[in-house]
Design a protein around this motif. Structure first.
Motif, PDB file in Angstrom:
ATOM      1  N   PRO A 146       0.871  -1.132   0.087  1.00 30.38           N
ATOM      2  CA  PRO A 146       0.091  -0.016  -0.032  1.00 30.38           C
ATOM      3  C   PRO A 146       0.802   1.244   0.027  1.00 30.38           C
ATOM      4  O   PRO A 146       1.763   1.233   0.581  1.00 30.38           O
ATOM      5  CB  PRO A 146      -0.566  -0.122   1.396  1.00 30.38           C
ATOM      6  CG  PRO A 146      -0.961  -1.692   1.635  1.00 30.38           C
ATOM      7  CD  PRO A 146       0.440  -2.196   1.064  1.00 30.38           C
ATOM      8  N   GLY A 147       0.280   2.134  -0.853  1.00 33.77           N
ATOM      9  CA  GLY A 147       1.069   3.517  -0.912  1.00 33.77           C
ATOM     10  C   GLY A 147       1.819   3.495  -2.112  1.00 33.77           C
ATOM     11  O   GLY A 147       2.576   4.723  -2.397  1.00 33.77           O
ATOM     12  N   HIS A 148       2.152   2.586  -2.932  1.00 36.00           N
ATOM     13  CA  HIS A 148       3.197   2.509  -4.130  1.00 36.00           C
ATOM     14  C   HIS A 148       2.644   2.141  -5.174  1.00 36.00           C
ATOM     15  O   HIS A 148       1.268   1.663  -5.148  1.00 36.00           O
ATOM     16  CB  HIS A 148       4.029   1.463  -3.890  1.00 36.00           C
ATOM     17  CG  HIS A 148       4.816   1.648  -2.429  1.00 36.00           C
ATOM     18  ND1 HIS A 148       4.684   1.374  -1.264  1.00 36.00           N
ATOM     19  CD2 HIS A 148       6.248   1.925  -2.480  1.00 36.00           C
ATOM     20  CE1 HIS A 148       5.550   1.635  -0.476  1.00 36.00           C
ATOM     21  NE2 HIS A 148       6.500   1.902  -0.940  1.00 36.00           N
ATOM     22  N   GLY A 149       3.082   2.748  -6.334  1.00 40.74           N
ATOM     23  CA  GLY A 149       2.564   2.278  -7.540  1.00 40.74           C
ATOM     24  C   GLY A 149       2.012   3.135  -8.424  1.00 40.74           C
ATOM     25  O   GLY A 149       1.899   3.038  -9.716  1.00 40.74           O
ATOM     26  N   THR A 150       1.409   4.251  -7.702  1.00 37.34           N
ATOM     27  CA  THR A 150       0.383   5.162  -8.300  1.00 37.34           C
ATOM     28  C   THR A 150       1.015   6.544  -8.249  1.00 37.34           C
ATOM     29  O   THR A 150       1.779   6.992  -8.989  1.00 37.34           O
ATOM     30  CB  THR A 150      -0.847   5.149  -7.637  1.00 37.34           C
ATOM     31  OG1 THR A 150      -0.910   5.366  -6.601  1.00 37.34           O
ATOM     32  CG2 THR A 150      -1.671   3.695  -8.056  1.00 37.34           C
ATOM     33  N   LEU A 151       0.646   7.131  -7.037  1.00 36.58           N
ATOM     34  CA  LEU A 151       1.265   8.517  -6.974  1.00 36.58           C
ATOM     35  C   LEU A 151       2.144   8.648  -5.850  1.00 36.58           C
ATOM     36  O   LEU A 151       1.916   8.235  -4.688  1.00 36.58           O
ATOM     37  CB  LEU A 151      -0.045   9.598  -6.878  1.00 36.58           C
ATOM     38  CG  LEU A 151      -1.044   9.679  -7.873  1.00 36.58           C
ATOM     39  CD1 LEU A 151      -2.125  10.475  -7.524  1.00 36.58           C
ATOM     40  CD2 LEU A 151      -0.513   9.972  -9.328  1.00 36.58           C
ATOM     41  N   PRO A 152       3.241   9.650  -5.675  1.00 34.03           N
ATOM     42  CA  PRO A 152       3.930   9.647  -4.713  1.00 34.03           C
ATOM     43  C   PRO A 152       3.108  10.263  -3.398  1.00 34.03           C
ATOM     44  O   PRO A 152       3.396   9.716  -2.188  1.00 34.03           O
ATOM     45  CB  PRO A 152       5.171  10.625  -5.043  1.00 34.03           C
ATOM     46  CG  PRO A 152       4.974  10.504  -6.341  1.00 34.03           C
ATOM     47  CD  PRO A 152       3.674  10.341  -6.801  1.00 34.03           C
ATOM     48  N   SER A 153       1.909  10.890  -3.414  1.00 34.69           N
ATOM     49  CA  SER A 153       1.331  11.381  -2.522  1.00 34.69           C
ATOM     50  C   SER A 153       0.611  10.387  -1.768  1.00 34.69           C
ATOM     51  O   SER A 153       0.483  10.421  -0.438  1.00 34.69           O
ATOM     52  CB  SER A 153       0.164  12.351  -3.103  1.00 34.69           C
ATOM     53  OG  SER A 153      -0.630  11.531  -3.898  1.00 34.69           O
TER      54      SER A 153
ATOM     55  N   TYR B 176       9.135   3.190 -12.238  1.00 30.57           N
ATOM     56  CA  TYR B 176       8.956   2.060 -11.346  1.00 30.57           C
ATOM     57  C   TYR B 176       9.376   2.659  -9.876  1.00 30.57           C
ATOM     58  O   TYR B 176       9.313   1.660  -9.014  1.00 30.57           O
ATOM     59  CB  TYR B 176       9.475   0.706 -11.699  1.00 30.57           C
ATOM     60  CG  TYR B 176       8.826   0.067 -12.789  1.00 30.57           C
ATOM     61  CD1 TYR B 176       7.601  -0.459 -12.372  1.00 30.57           C
ATOM     62  CD2 TYR B 176       9.358  -0.510 -14.008  1.00 30.57           C
ATOM     63  CE1 TYR B 176       6.911  -1.080 -13.705  1.00 30.57           C
ATOM     64  CE2 TYR B 176       8.987  -1.072 -15.032  1.00 30.57           C
ATOM     65  CZ  TYR B 176       7.474  -1.369 -14.648  1.00 30.57           C
ATOM     66  OH  TYR B 176       6.900  -2.272 -15.780  1.00 30.57           O
ATOM     67  N   LYS B 177       9.832   3.735  -9.740  1.00 30.95           N
ATOM     68  CA  LYS B 177      10.239   4.096  -8.522  1.00 30.95           C
ATOM     69  C   LYS B 177      10.199   5.482  -8.288  1.00 30.95           C
ATOM     70  O   LYS B 177      10.266   6.241  -9.207  1.00 30.95           O
ATOM     71  CB  LYS B 177      12.065   3.825  -8.245  1.00 30.95           C
ATOM     72  CG  LYS B 177      12.449   4.012  -6.867  1.00 30.95           C
ATOM     73  CD  LYS B 177      13.941   3.673  -6.930  1.00 30.95           C
ATOM     74  CE  LYS B 177      14.571   4.040  -5.594  1.00 30.95           C
ATOM     75  NZ  LYS B 177      13.741   3.143  -4.488  1.00 30.95           N
ATOM     76  N   PHE B 178       9.444   5.872  -7.193  1.00 27.38           N
ATOM     77  CA  PHE B 178       9.267   7.300  -6.846  1.00 27.38           C
ATOM     78  C   PHE B 178      10.538   7.673  -6.562  1.00 27.38           C
ATOM     79  O   PHE B 178      11.394   7.433  -5.753  1.00 27.38           O
ATOM     80  CB  PHE B 178       8.246   7.530  -5.547  1.00 27.38           C
ATOM     81  CG  PHE B 178       6.914   6.883  -5.801  1.00 27.38           C
ATOM     82  CD1 PHE B 178       6.268   7.222  -7.065  1.00 27.38           C
ATOM     83  CD2 PHE B 178       6.235   6.105  -5.030  1.00 27.38           C
ATOM     84  CE1 PHE B 178       5.118   6.731  -7.506  1.00 27.38           C
ATOM     85  CE2 PHE B 178       4.924   5.720  -5.418  1.00 27.38           C
ATOM     86  CZ  PHE B 178       4.431   5.955  -6.408  1.00 27.38           C
TER      87      PHE B 178
END
Length: 515
Positions: A185-192, A299-301
């Motif tokens: 959770p928290g990963h893969g979409t938006l850094p926010s 693939y990485k913020f």
């Protein structure tokens, strides 16, 4: 002769140098009013420390960090939450995740010029290099034909995505293992989304995915838990919890890449840094971020929120407590065999926590640390830092029941690489050599193949006519790019991946042999 007012053996001036704690005890003994005054002073000092820390960081964030972009402020409502989604199984998790990515795609379609050239641009270089970045979400490699010979759950690291586990997943899958790779959770979409994630969300997601993956294997077949960095800490925490909880799946073996076991103690201050964000001032929302980087990586913020430090610090503190408790109770003998791959030079976490916190407690030769040395070629002696070599030599000199394999130069006169340890290295398809321009591995390089299309270091790495991020070698002056030129010199893939692959294959075959 004794000095009046001072007990025998007490150093001169001891009374004048009494500690604040001693003074507080004396005040409490003297009168409640004096004790109250001391407590007020302590509370005031603590408040001033909090205000100074939060105010100083707020000034840094407002004055020095770049402006926030929509991907730092917009939040998607469909992310997994351990409390709200406690009843979900892994199928429900993936269905929820599908809805989250539908929200993400709708958000991307609403963006225009602000997203151009970033990972969020559907036509940008990041999307083309990664083929649309399909591995930002959880995925599963199933086994057809005669069926799976075992199962595995793999978990990526902080700010990463499931793509970080792709090479290991494919290695296991080629040996008949069904592999589930979880998106935290928290990963893969938006850094926010990283500003809201919690350790409890990660733990709940790992547990439901582990139960599902373990249940899908044939009876008696092996079940592997693997993790990279923060993911390594989470799967190790699960394995430690399973020592005392029979409802949790028991792993056959742990496969760890530079697990996050300790970060700087100053990370505990993360709870103070973003206090100013409670004020309804737009510019103060930057205090939620320790760094705001350009988002060019598919693939990485590159942006890093304060909350990420807060959660990984909590994860490392948890696993440290679990290790200490298991060691005190003599339970580590029941821990599944651990193999861990670690770069000697690791600017993110360091190599010492793996040796000191985990392996120093492991009781037998079932466990192995694979340490990737620095390039010790004679031509680099004048510029190489001697500290990593000294630490490695001290580690090798320690008595230990577990196995240590060091991967490095055969000698100072050659770039040829050999694995030196108590067990014979597995046969490799081709000899390993240091790339002549590589001095060491890095934390971010360990789980990636050297020919990876996104992060590969080998010439020709890339995809769709674009060079890989790991093979870029730009030169120029600072200020020409949106980020420091030095960001391109950190190794992004592992030139010694064939050794890791051969070790994993050998372990799987050994685990399957009794069947």
């Amino acid at each position: 002769m004794s000095t009046p007012g001072r007990s025998k053996g007490q150093a001169p001036g001891a009374q004048r140098a009494a500690s604040p704690v001693s003074r507080l005890r004396q005040a409490i003994g003297a009168s409640p009013a004096a004790a109250l005054r001391w407590l007020r002073r302590i509370a005031l000092a603590a408040l001033l420390l909090v205000l100074a820390t939060a105010g100083g960081f707020a000034a840094y964030a407002v004055l020095l960090l770049p402006d926030l972009s929509p991907w730092h402020t917009d939040v998607l409502p469909g992310e997994f939450d351990a409390d709200r989604h406690a009843a979900l199984d892994f199928a429900g998790y993936r269905a929820l995740e599908a809805g989250l990515f539908a929200q993400y795609e709708a958000w991307r379609q609403r963006q225009a010029a602000p997203a151009r050239g970033t990972r969020f641009d559907p036509q940008g270089a990041a999307a083309r290099l990664s083929g649309g970045a399909p591995y930002n979400r959880s995925f599963r490699l199933e086994v057809g034909g005669a069926g799976a010979r075992g199962s595995a759950l793999l978990v990526h690291g902080l700010t990463d995505s499931p793509y970080a586990m792709r090479a290991l997943a494919e290695t296991l899958h080629a040996r008949g293992i069904e592999v589930t790779v979880l998106r935290l959770p928290g990963h893969g979409t938006l850094p926010s989304m990283m500003t809201r994630m919690q350790l409890a969300d990660w733990q709940a997601a790992v547990r439901l995915a582990a139960r599902d993956a373990a249940d899908r294997r044939p009876a008696g077949a092996p079940f592997y838990l693997g993790g990279y960095s923060t993911g390594g800490a989470l799967v190790l925490s699960l394995a430690l919890a399973a020592l005392d909880d029979p409802t949790l799946p028991q792993a056959t073996r742990l496969l760890l890449f530079a697990p996050a076991l300790r970060i700087a103690p100053t990370a505990g201050l993360a709870n103070l840094l973003d206090l100013a964000a409670v004020l309804p001032v737009a510019r103060l929302q930057k205090v939620k971020w320790q760094d705001l980087g350009p988002e060019y990586d598919p693939y990485k913020f590159n942006s890093f929120p304060v909350n990420a430090t807060r959660q990984v610090y909590a994860a490392t503190q948890l696993v440290q407590r679990q290790l200490a408790r298991a060691a005190e109770r003599g339970r580590l003998a029941a821990l599944p065999p651990v193999i861990a791959w670690q770069s000697l030079v690791d600017a993110t976490l360091g190599a010492a926590p793996l040796a000191d916190l985990l392996f120093a407690r492991l009781p037998d030769a079932r466990h192995e640390m694979v340490l990737f040395d620095v390039n010790r070629h004679r031509s680099l002696e004048a510029v190489a830092d001697p500290a990593p070599r000294q630490w490695r030599e001290a580690l090798q000199a320690r008595p230990r029941p577990w196995r240590l394999t060091v991967v490095g130069n055969e000698s100072a006169d050659t770039l040829a690489v050999a694995a030196q340890g108590p067990a014979a290295a597995p046969a490799l398809p081709a000899p390993l050599r240091w790339p002549p321009d590589v001095i060491s591995l890095s934390h971010v390089a360990l789980p990636f193949r050297p020919d990876d299309p996104v992060y590969g270091v080998l010439p020709g790495s890339g995809a769709h006519g674009l060079p890989s991020l790991g093979a870029l070698a730009l030169r120029g002056e600072e200020g020409a790019l949106q980020f420091p030129l030095g960001a391109l010199t950190r190794l992004r893939s592992n030139p010694f991946w064939p050794l890791v692959q051969a070790q994993v294959e050998a372990l799987v075959e050994a685990d399957l042999a009794p069947r």
